[in-house]
Design an enzyme around this catalytic site. Structure first.
Site, short mmCIF file in Angstrom:
data_model
loop_
_atom_site.label_atom_id
_atom_site.label_comp_id
_atom_site.label_asym_id
_atom_site.label_seq_id
_atom_site.Cartn_x
_atom_site.Cartn_y
_atom_site.Cartn_z
N LYS A 39 0.82 -5.24 3.20
CA LYS A 39 -0.50 -5.49 3.79
C LYS A 39 -1.62 -5.08 2.82
CE LYS A 39 -1.74 -3.21 7.69
NZ LYS A 39 -3.06 -2.55 7.53
N GLN A 45 -8.91 3.51 1.13
CA GLN A 45 -9.99 2.61 1.56
C GLN A 45 -11.33 3.09 1.01
OE1 GLN A 45 -9.59 2.26 5.82
NE2 GLN A 45 -7.72 1.05 5.66
N ASP A 51 0.90 6.01 6.98
CA ASP A 51 1.12 4.99 8.02
C ASP A 51 2.50 5.11 8.66
OD1 ASP A 51 -1.41 3.98 7.62
OD2 ASP A 51 -0.75 2.44 6.22
C1 S3P Z 1 -4.95 1.41 3.33
C2 S3P Z 1 -5.22 2.74 3.24
C3 S3P Z 1 -4.85 3.71 4.28
C4 S3P Z 1 -3.82 3.14 5.26
C5 S3P Z 1 -4.17 1.75 5.68
C6 S3P Z 1 -4.23 0.83 4.47
C7 S3P Z 1 -5.37 0.52 2.23
O1 S3P Z 1 -6.01 4.07 5.03
O2 S3P Z 1 -3.71 3.98 6.38
O3 S3P Z 1 -3.19 1.25 6.57
O4 S3P Z 1 -4.88 -0.62 2.14
O5 S3P Z 1 -6.19 0.95 1.41
P1 S3P Z 1 -6.97 5.26 4.56
O6 S3P Z 1 -7.64 4.86 3.30
O7 S3P Z 1 -7.95 5.40 5.70
O8 S3P Z 1 -6.09 6.46 4.41
#
Ligand code: S3P
Length: 447
Positions: free
Chosen positions: A37, A186, A334
């Site tokens: 994803k 993120q 996750d």
């Molecule tokens: C993700 C970062 C994670 C993860 C999310 C996907 C990403 O979140 O939990 O499912 O693709 O950058 P956080 O950055 O809030 O930890």
């Protein structure tokens, strides 16, 4: 559909019933899992802002990447119909996202909204309005709004600009040095994407290393960035030339996690999961299960389009409790709901700490896993920043709820495989956010 697994479609929700025979069922076979994803989102976004054509193979067809594709289509990127074989993205070129005619809808996807905000904020003179579903509208955006404001961004929203819907007035941003209070890919990616259009160097320093797919893919598209593993810092040089690339998306280890745990806890199981991304910033789940003495082997390790990949073979074994904390947590963030299920079958008490971030995911995953597994008879306690689970439980089937969170829906389905009686998961359709074929694969491995 096997008699073990049945689906009932109600007006607005789907119920997934798991009814293992009293003799039990084994989890067996060889399966492929859907595309990663995180990498799917980034391939669509970088393809959309680069010059030229990006070809994506193995894209995840879940609801979340669909939200990303629709947002960038609305800003001028040409993205072919989504499929797993070959998606073609014709990018607008860096700095050329168009002002959309309507509201950008990120749906349920935190990655879509937070990464996209970095790009929107850095497009001078354009106005963007972004929103999402009720879960996303309740999730904190200040973690990206604050650093973007420091770069010069103008963003409005409810609760001191911290909740979507958000309105963004694009500006010429300045590069910053940002010491992030949380290990979040993120946040890191949002700032790096904002830094693309800024003059000079943008640096993000994290308290622990989070997934590094943005760094890898930005480099592949032509950006210049340096990473210092000693300080968990990454520095991007602004205003690069980004050129479309071919991206091969590996299988998502976060989706593989459900099957790793299923085969590890159901007696007589043996499963081969092919083409799983094993980027070291994502393999915390393998380390946690190894600490729990799960029987997992990595086969056929290889590099595919810049990301490490392997086939994973997992066999049933008696698990042992463990403690998970510190810098391991961002590397399995996750997977904590499904680790909680594994812990219910491990000898001793498993303690998960430093995971308060789970409270602001698609649901409050600590509260929801504690409440739903308690209904199934698991001895599980909630900590402010984690969970405490005493294993060796006997699970009983009952009615449980996904709280519209995809990872909760799938974790509870795996718990149901070992429960006595029928486990009915309400609002099970949430799984399609990251794993549209989950129920088919569940049926395949249990028949
Ligand atoms: C993700 C970062 C994670 C993860 C999310 C996907 C990403 O979140 O939990 O499912 O693709 O950058 P956080 O950055 O809030 O930890």
């Amino acid at each position: 559909m096997s008699s073990v697994i049945t689906i009932h479609n109600r007006a607005n929700s789907q119920q997934l019933a798991i009814a293992p025979p009293s003799s039990g069922i084994a989890v067996r076979g060889a399966i492929a899992i859907p595309g990663d994803k995180s990498i799917s989102h980034r391939a669509l976004m970088l393809g959309a802002i680069a010059s030229g054509e990006t070809i994506i193979e193995g894209l995840l067809l879940g609801e979340d990447p669909r939200s990303t594709a629709n947002c960038f289509r609305a800003m001028g990127a040409q993205i072919s119909e989504l499929n797993t074989e070959r998606v073609v993205v014709k990018g607008v070129g860096l700095g050329n996202l168009q002002e959309p005619a309507g509201v950008l809808d990120a749906g349920n996807s935190g990655t879509t909204i937070r990464l996209m905000l970095g790009l929107l904020a850095s497009h001078p003179d354009r106005l963007f309005v972004v929103t999402g579903d009720s879960s996303l509208r309740s999730r904190p955006m200040s973690r990206v709004v604050t650093p973007l404001e420091r770069m010069g961004a103008t963003i409005w929203g409810r609760k001191q600009n911290s909740l979507a819907p958000l309105a963004v007035k694009g500006r010429k941003l300045k590069a910053i040095n940002y010491l992030s209070p949380i290990a979040s890919a993120q946040v890191k990616s949002c700032i790096l994407l904002a830094g693309l259009m800024a003059e000079g160097n943008t640096t993000v320093i994290e308290p622990a290393l989070s997934r590094d797919h943005s760094e890898r893919m930005l480099k592949a598209f032509g950006a210049k960035l340096t990473v210092d593993p000693q300080t968990n810092s990454v520095t991007l040089i602004g205003q690069p030339q980004l050129t479309g690339q071919k991206v091969v998306v590996p299988g998502d280890i976060s989706s593989a996690a459900f099957w790793l745990v299923a085969a590890a806890i159901v007696p007589d199981s043996e499963l081969l999961i092919t083409n799983v991304g094993i980027n070291p910033t994502r393999t915390g789940i393998l380390e946690a299960l190894e600490m729990m003495e799960a029987d997992i082997t990595r086969e056929n390790e290889r590099i595919v389009a810049g990301e490490p990949v392997a086939d994973l073979r997992v066999r049933y074994s008696q698990l042992k409790a463990c403690t998970l904390k510190g810098s391991l947590i961002p590397r399995l963030i996750d997977e904590i709901p499904i680790i909680a299920v594994a812990a219910a079958f491990a000898e001793g008490t498993t303690v998960i700490k430093d995971a308060a971030e789970l409270r602001v995911k698609e649901s409050d995953r600590l509260a929801v896993m504690a409440s739903e597994l308690t209904k199934m008879g698991v001895k599980i306690g909630e900590l402010p920043d984690g969970l405490e689970i005493t294993g060796g439980n006997f699970l009983k089937g009952t009615d449980v709820d996904s709280y519209t969170d995809h990872r909760i829906a799938m974790s509870l389905a795996i718990a149901g495989l070992t429960a006595e009686g029928v486990t009915t998961i309400h609002r099970a359709e949430a799984a399609s956010i990251s794993y549209p074929n989950f129920v088919n694969t569940l049926q395949q491995v249990t028949t």
